[in-house]
Design a protein around this motif. Sequence first.
Motif, PDB file in Angstrom:
ATOM      1  N   ASP A  34     -68.009  54.727  12.576  1.00  0.00           N
ATOM      2  CA  ASP A  34     -68.706  53.413  12.244  1.00  0.00           C
ATOM      3  C   ASP A  34     -68.482  52.334  11.993  1.00  0.00           C
ATOM      4  N   ASN A  35     -67.411  52.187  11.418  1.00  0.00           N
ATOM      5  CA  ASN A  35     -66.487  50.642  11.421  1.00  0.00           C
ATOM      6  C   ASN A  35     -66.428  49.917  12.662  1.00  0.00           C
ATOM      7  N   TYR A  36     -66.159  50.317  13.639  1.00  0.00           N
ATOM      8  CA  TYR A  36     -65.945  50.167  14.575  1.00  0.00           C
ATOM      9  C   TYR A  36     -67.205  50.597  16.195  1.00  0.00           C
ATOM     10  N   PRO A  37     -67.753  49.171  16.219  1.00  0.00           N
ATOM     11  CA  PRO A  37     -70.014  49.470  16.597  1.00  0.00           C
ATOM     12  C   PRO A  37     -69.222  48.963  17.960  1.00  0.00           C
ATOM     13  N   VAL A  38     -70.361  49.440  18.886  1.00  0.00           N
ATOM     14  CA  VAL A  38     -70.064  49.639  20.020  1.00  0.00           C
ATOM     15  C   VAL A  38     -71.462  48.657  20.880  1.00  0.00           C
ATOM     16  N   ASP A  39     -70.939  48.088  21.652  1.00  0.00           N
ATOM     17  CA  ASP A  39     -72.694  47.171  21.699  1.00  0.00           C
ATOM     18  C   ASP A  39     -73.218  47.264  23.054  1.00  0.00           C
ATOM     19  N   GLU A  40     -74.563  47.185  23.424  1.00  0.00           N
ATOM     20  CA  GLU A  40     -75.523  47.396  24.886  1.00  0.00           C
ATOM     21  C   GLU A  40     -74.491  47.554  25.906  1.00  0.00           C
ATOM     22  N   ASN A  41     -72.960  47.018  26.244  1.00  0.00           N
ATOM     23  CA  ASN A  41     -72.728  47.538  27.032  1.00  0.00           C
ATOM     24  C   ASN A  41     -71.674  48.527  27.445  1.00  0.00           C
ATOM     25  N   GLY A  42     -71.025  48.788  26.401  1.00  0.00           N
ATOM     26  CA  GLY A  42     -70.596  50.499  25.738  1.00  0.00           C
ATOM     27  C   GLY A  42     -68.636  49.204  25.606  1.00  0.00           C
ATOM     28  N   TYR A  43     -68.753  48.448  25.358  1.00  0.00           N
ATOM     29  CA  TYR A  43     -66.846  47.762  24.517  1.00  0.00           C
ATOM     30  C   TYR A  43     -67.195  48.261  22.701  1.00  0.00           C
ATOM     31  N   THR A  44     -66.434  48.273  22.199  1.00  0.00           N
ATOM     32  CA  THR A  44     -66.417  48.546  21.395  1.00  0.00           C
ATOM     33  C   THR A  44     -65.277  47.592  20.568  1.00  0.00           C
ATOM     34  N   GLN A  45     -66.232  47.161  19.109  1.00  0.00           N
ATOM     35  CA  GLN A  45     -65.670  45.903  18.494  1.00  0.00           C
ATOM     36  C   GLN A  45     -63.981  46.328  17.144  1.00  0.00           C
ATOM     37  N   ILE A  46     -63.272  45.956  17.921  1.00  0.00           N
ATOM     38  CA  ILE A  46     -62.004  45.913  16.914  1.00  0.00           C
ATOM     39  C   ILE A  46     -60.945  45.398  16.668  1.00  0.00           C
ATOM     40  N   PRO A  47     -60.454  44.837  15.268  1.00  0.00           N
ATOM     41  CA  PRO A  47     -59.093  44.137  15.428  1.00  0.00           C
ATOM     42  C   PRO A  47     -58.473  44.200  15.916  1.00  0.00           C
ATOM     43  N   PHE A  48     -57.515  43.260  16.518  1.00  0.00           N
ATOM     44  CA  PHE A  48     -56.328  42.837  17.628  1.00  0.00           C
ATOM     45  C   PHE A  48     -55.239  44.033  17.394  1.00  0.00           C
ATOM     46  N   VAL A  49     -55.115  43.487  15.985  1.00  0.00           N
ATOM     47  CA  VAL A  49     -53.850  44.329  15.668  1.00  0.00           C
ATOM     48  C   VAL A  49     -54.292  45.612  15.125  1.00  0.00           C
ATOM     49  N   GLU A  50     -55.037  46.144  15.026  1.00  0.00           N
ATOM     50  CA  GLU A  50     -55.782  48.200  14.872  1.00  0.00           C
ATOM     51  C   GLU A  50     -55.596  48.713  16.124  1.00  0.00           C
ATOM     52  N   VAL A  51     -56.085  47.608  17.643  1.00  0.00           N
ATOM     53  CA  VAL A  51     -55.694  47.610  18.769  1.00  0.00           C
ATOM     54  C   VAL A  51     -54.604  47.934  18.960  1.00  0.00           C
ATOM     55  N   MET A  52     -53.033  47.789  18.869  1.00  0.00           N
ATOM     56  CA  MET A  52     -51.921  47.006  18.560  1.00  0.00           C
ATOM     57  C   MET A  52     -50.798  48.982  18.186  1.00  0.00           C
ATOM     58  N   MET A  53     -51.725  49.133  16.632  1.00  0.00           N
ATOM     59  CA  MET A  53     -51.419  50.268  15.530  1.00  0.00           C
ATOM     60  C   MET A  53     -52.193  51.504  16.278  1.00  0.00           C
ATOM     61  N   VAL A  54     -53.528  51.614  17.187  1.00  0.00           N
ATOM     62  CA  VAL A  54     -53.716  52.807  17.409  1.00  0.00           C
ATOM     63  C   VAL A  54     -53.380  53.010  18.743  1.00  0.00           C
ATOM     64  N   PHE A  55     -53.072  52.163  19.483  1.00  0.00           N
ATOM     65  CA  PHE A  55     -53.183  52.273  20.660  1.00  0.00           C
ATOM     66  C   PHE A  55     -51.768  51.992  21.908  1.00  0.00           C
ATOM     67  N   GLY A  56     -50.920  50.785  20.895  1.00  0.00           N
ATOM     68  CA  GLY A  56     -49.983  50.219  21.652  1.00  0.00           C
ATOM     69  C   GLY A  56     -49.106  51.183  22.333  1.00  0.00           C
ATOM     70  N   GLN A  57     -48.663  52.374  22.055  1.00  0.00           N
ATOM     71  CA  GLN A  57     -47.854  52.925  22.057  1.00  0.00           C
ATOM     72  C   GLN A  57     -47.634  54.017  23.742  1.00  0.00           C
ATOM     73  N   TYR A  58     -49.516  53.865  23.305  1.00  0.00           N
ATOM     74  CA  TYR A  58     -50.182  54.316  24.729  1.00  0.00           C
ATOM     75  C   TYR A  58     -50.216  53.742  26.079  1.00  0.00           C
ATOM     76  N   PHE A  59     -49.814  52.134  26.379  1.00  0.00           N
ATOM     77  CA  PHE A  59     -49.457  51.935  26.991  1.00  0.00           C
ATOM     78  C   PHE A  59     -48.245  51.198  27.546  1.00  0.00           C
ATOM     79  N   SER A  60     -47.344  51.589  28.813  1.00  0.00           N
ATOM     80  CA  SER A  60     -46.400  52.160  29.376  1.00  0.00           C
ATOM     81  C   SER A  60     -46.013  51.017  31.407  1.00  0.00           C
ATOM     82  N   TYR A  61     -44.826  50.801  31.373  1.00  0.00           N
ATOM     83  CA  TYR A  61     -44.909  50.884  32.716  1.00  0.00           C
ATOM     84  C   TYR A  61     -44.750  51.949  33.787  1.00  0.00           C
TER      85      TYR A  61
END
Length: 92
Positions: A34-61
Motif C-alpha cells: 500500500d506504500n505504492y499508490p495506484v492512480d485512476e489510470n493504473g500508474y503506480t507511484q514509486i521513488p525512482f531509486v526504488e524503480v532502479m533497485m526493484v526492476f533494473g536487472q529486468y531491462f536489457s537490450y
Amino acid sequence: MKEFNINNSIKVKLTDFGTGLLNIYCKNNQISFDNYPVDENGYTQIPFVEVMMVFGQYFSYQAERTQLPFESNVMVSEQYLKDTSIENGMSR
C-alpha cells in the motif's frame, strides 16, 4: 535541460510481471504494498531509486527479453523537475 533527483517519485504502469516483482520486494523488505499508490489510470507511484533497485536487472537490450516490469512510458511530475544551466553536457 531539466534536473531530476532520483529520490523523487515517478509513476509507472506495472505489468503483471512487475506487480509480482514489487510484491516480492515488499515481502522481502517488510514493506506494505500500500506504500505504492495506484492512480485512476493504473500508474503506480514509486521513488525512482526504488524503480532502479526493484526492476533494473529486468531491462536489457537482449532480443530474448520479452517480459518488462512496466510499460516504457513513465510519468514525472513537473514539481520534481528543476531548470538547470547545463545544456547537452556543456555549461552556458
